[in-house]
Design a protein around this motif. Structure first.
Motif, PDB file in Angstrom:
ATOM      1  N   GLN A  60       2.955   2.529  -3.275  1.00  9.85           N
ATOM      2  CA  GLN A  60       1.958   3.244  -4.365  1.00  9.85           C
ATOM      3  C   GLN A  60       2.486   4.638  -4.363  1.00  9.85           C
ATOM      4  O   GLN A  60       2.143   5.511  -5.443  1.00  9.85           O
ATOM      5  N   SER A  87       0.928  -1.141   0.035  1.00  7.71           N
ATOM      6  CA  SER A  87       0.123   0.001  -0.100  1.00  7.71           C
ATOM      7  C   SER A  87       0.827   1.410   0.170  1.00  7.71           C
ATOM      8  O   SER A  87       0.689   2.247  -0.779  1.00  7.71           O
ATOM      9  N   GLU A 120       5.531   1.708  -8.983  1.00 11.83           N
ATOM     10  CA  GLU A 120       4.944   0.215  -8.751  1.00 11.83           C
ATOM     11  C   GLU A 120       5.712  -0.814  -9.654  1.00 11.83           C
ATOM     12  O   GLU A 120       5.930  -1.801  -9.338  1.00 11.83           O
TER      13      GLU A 120
END
Ligand code: ADP
Length: 167
Positions: free
Chosen positions: A60, A57, A65
């Motif tokens: 990001q 998480s 990514e």
């Protein structure tokens, strides 16, 4: 030659210090494998899955990514590096104590795996005081760790220790 970096650690939990290193490592490597140590005998606060979730998480926010992959390792760092064909090993340095220890590790790793180069990245002054150990201690006593960890990690900590955070 593609620069493939391994960034190993406990990430228990991920802190702004780790994020700072990761951000700078993106300037050096094409691909970064963040490897979460899950050695038997170590008793982490967060499970391997929870630590991975927090990393997935948080990265990001780095907007890269496709260049960051998150995995686990339970043996030697050099074996993890060999498995993914890494030629760079990323480690963060906060102070002289880190340096002394990390120099020994870098030397031993180089002997075991001559093709790997350890890269030391200095902590930014804004995060060099942050340690996951202190974050765990402060959060477990209900203290405010907002300044030390990414927002999603703060939320996970607040749920674990039942305190509220402003979002
Ligand atoms: P380990 O158990 O391998 O030290 P950590 O998760 O504590 O695992 O740290 C992983 C890496 O991140 C290490 O290279 C460590 O020096 C670096 N690191 C951790 N916190 C910071 C920080 N505040 N600033 C810079 N580097 C850091």
């Amino acid at each position: 030659m593609s620069r493939i970096a391994l960034y190993p650690g406990s990430f228990d939990p991920l802190t702004n210090g780790h994020m700072d290193i990761l951000r700078h490592a993106l300037m050096l490597a094409d691909q970064i494998e963040v490897a979460i140590g899950v050695h038997a005998g170590k008793k982490p606060m967060f499970t391997a899955g929870e630590r991975k979730e927090m990393l997935v998480s948080a990265v990001q926010s780095l907007g890269a990514e496709e260049r960051i992959h998150i995995s686990y390792f339970d043996g030697l760092v050099v074996d993890a590096a060999r498995n993914i064909g890494a030629n760079l090993l990323i480690r963060g340095l906060r102070d002289g104590t880190d340096l002394d220890y990390e120099m020994q590790m870098a030397g031993m790793n180089k002997t075991m795996m001559p093709e790997i180069l350890t890269i030391f990245i200095p902590a930014s002054s804004t995060v060099r005081h942050i340690t996951a150990t202190l974050v765990r201690q402060i959060a477990s006593m209900g203290g405010d760790v907002t300044e030390f960890v990414p927002q999603n990690v703060n939320k996970t900590l607040s749920q674990k220790f039942s305190y509220s955070v402003s979002s």
